[in-house]
Enzyme design. Structure first.
Site, PDB file in Angstrom:
ATOM      1  N   HIS A 117       0.780  -1.125  -0.118  1.00 39.24           N
ATOM      2  CA  HIS A 117       0.143  -0.097   0.064  1.00 39.24           C
ATOM      3  C   HIS A 117       0.859   1.165   0.071  1.00 39.24           C
ATOM      4  CE1 HIS A 117      -3.289  -2.651   1.349  1.00 39.24           C
ATOM      5  NE2 HIS A 117      -2.688  -3.020   2.191  1.00 39.24           N
TER       6      HIS A 117
HETATM    7  C1  BDR Z   1      -3.215   0.841   5.166  1.00 43.39           C
HETATM    8  O1  BDR Z   1      -3.414   0.540   6.653  1.00 43.39           O
HETATM    9  C2  BDR Z   1      -2.277  -0.078   7.203  1.00 43.39           C
HETATM   10  O2  BDR Z   1      -2.510  -1.302   7.847  1.00 43.39           O
HETATM   11  C3  BDR Z   1      -1.319  -0.158   6.111  1.00 43.39           C
HETATM   12  O3  BDR Z   1       0.051   0.382   6.797  1.00 43.39           O
HETATM   13  C4  BDR Z   1      -1.899   0.885   4.883  1.00 43.39           C
HETATM   14  O4  BDR Z   1      -1.101   2.164   5.210  1.00 43.39           O
HETATM   15  C5  BDR Z   1      -4.071   0.015   4.310  1.00 43.39           C
HETATM   16  O5  BDR Z   1      -5.207  -0.066   4.252  1.00 43.39           O
END
Ligand code: BDR
Ligand code: CA
Length: 313
Positions: free
Chosen positions: A243
């Site tokens: 992500h």
């Molecule tokens: C986001 O939430 C966190 O778990 C990850 O680091 C990312 O920023 C994804 O939904």
């Protein structure tokens, strides 16, 4: 082109960690002015520690790391140990950091930096809940016109949600903060689940990290080994979605990404859809566009870039 000056606002998290490594491995394109930490994936004490662990792993202990807000603006903190493990950085065994967190509050660092750097030269890169950014905008509205842009990871339209059926984690944890940011009038680029779920660490990509052979390469492979189990179990995908590194990759090579400039609003009141990013992808309202919402990426080129930059550390 001079390197882009950025502040990373983050809640590491394995994918946050890899985003920080990508930034530190790309000094020609990115000047990292500082890292501000926020409560999110795990509580603030751990996110600040994890940020330091990663800077030391990268051989960059001189990086400025600040602690920011320890809870959302007006709600109890929701964390994600079920994804990231108890420490937030489960996977590799990394030494406790020696470097010290700066005394200044992360929000004040953001404000001071935006006031002292030339107007329009600093990009904010939020990789977690938007608490620090919203607090800075509320505390010092004069910085709004000085921010070059905000490139953030958060939200979803086609993928809808990961922490609830309709909300992505970063927005869900602090929807009031997200609302302030999306209504600020600042130029915003959003990396939602729609694009990050296309950036998957398949087995050959994980092997490529490990083959770098350095402590950074091996730790990255181990972090994604750990982090992938959640998405594999849940979505049946081929590996961990990266992500947060999408934000940094966009700053280095925006041509790898595609999306639409649309209206995005945040749901703050409904029990059922709290934290939803209501994205007018199809242009069915007259609400003015306020964000570039990304949904497309050249994933092979993304991984070539990431692997090459990790190998520089
Ligand atoms: C986001 O939430 C966190 O778990 C990850 O680091 C990312 O920023 C994804 O939904
Ligand atoms: Ca994050």
């Amino acid at each position: 082109m001079p390197a882009k000056k950025i502040i990373i606002d983050t809640d590491p998290g394995q994918d946050d960690a890899i985003a920080i490594l990508l930034a530190l491995g790309s000094p020609d394109e990115i000047e990292l002015l500082g890292i501000t930490t926020v409560a999110g994936n795990v509580p603030l004490k751990l996110t600040q520690k994890n940020a330091c662990i990663i800077c030391e792993l990268a051989g960059r202990p001189e990086t400025l790391v600040f602690a920011g807000c320890d809870r959302p603006l007006s709600r109890p903190l929701v964390t994600a140990e079920h994804v990231h493990g108890k420490t937030g950085l489960d996977g590799p065994t990394l030494p406790n950091p020696q470097m010290e967190i700066k005394k200044q509050h992360g929000v004040d660092f953001i404000i001071e930096t935006l006031r002292t750097e030339p107007s329009g030269t600093v990009t904010l890169c939020p990789l977690g809940p938007l608490t620090n950014i919203a607090t800075a905008l509320e505390k010092a509205p004069d910085i709004i016109n000085r921010i070059a842009e905000i490139v953030l990871m958060g939200g979803a339209y086609f993928e809808v949600g990961n922490i609830t059926p309709t909300a992505e984690f970063n927005i869900y944890v602090d929807p009031e903060a997200a609302d302030i940011v999306f209504k600020s009038g600042i130029k915003i680029v959003v990396m939602p689940l729609d694009v990050t779920h296309k950036v998957l660490v398949t087995r050959p990509r994980n092997d490529a990290f490990r083959k770098i052979g350095s402590s950074v390469g091996v730790a990255t492979a181990e972090m994604t080994d750990f982090f992938e189990r959640f998405d594999k179990d849940k979505y049946g995908t081929a590996g961990a979605p990266l992500h947060d590194p999408c934000v940094i990759a966009y700053l280095i090579k925006p041509e790898l990404f595609g999306g639409r400039y649309i209206n995005v609003m945040i749901e703050k009141t409904s029990d059922l859809t709290l934290g939803m990013t209501v994205a007018d992808w199809w242009g069915v309202t007259n609400r003015p566009a306020n964000a570039t919402f990304i949904n497309d990426v050249d994933a092979p080129a993304f991984f070539d870039l990431l692997t090459e930059r990790l190998s520089r550390l």
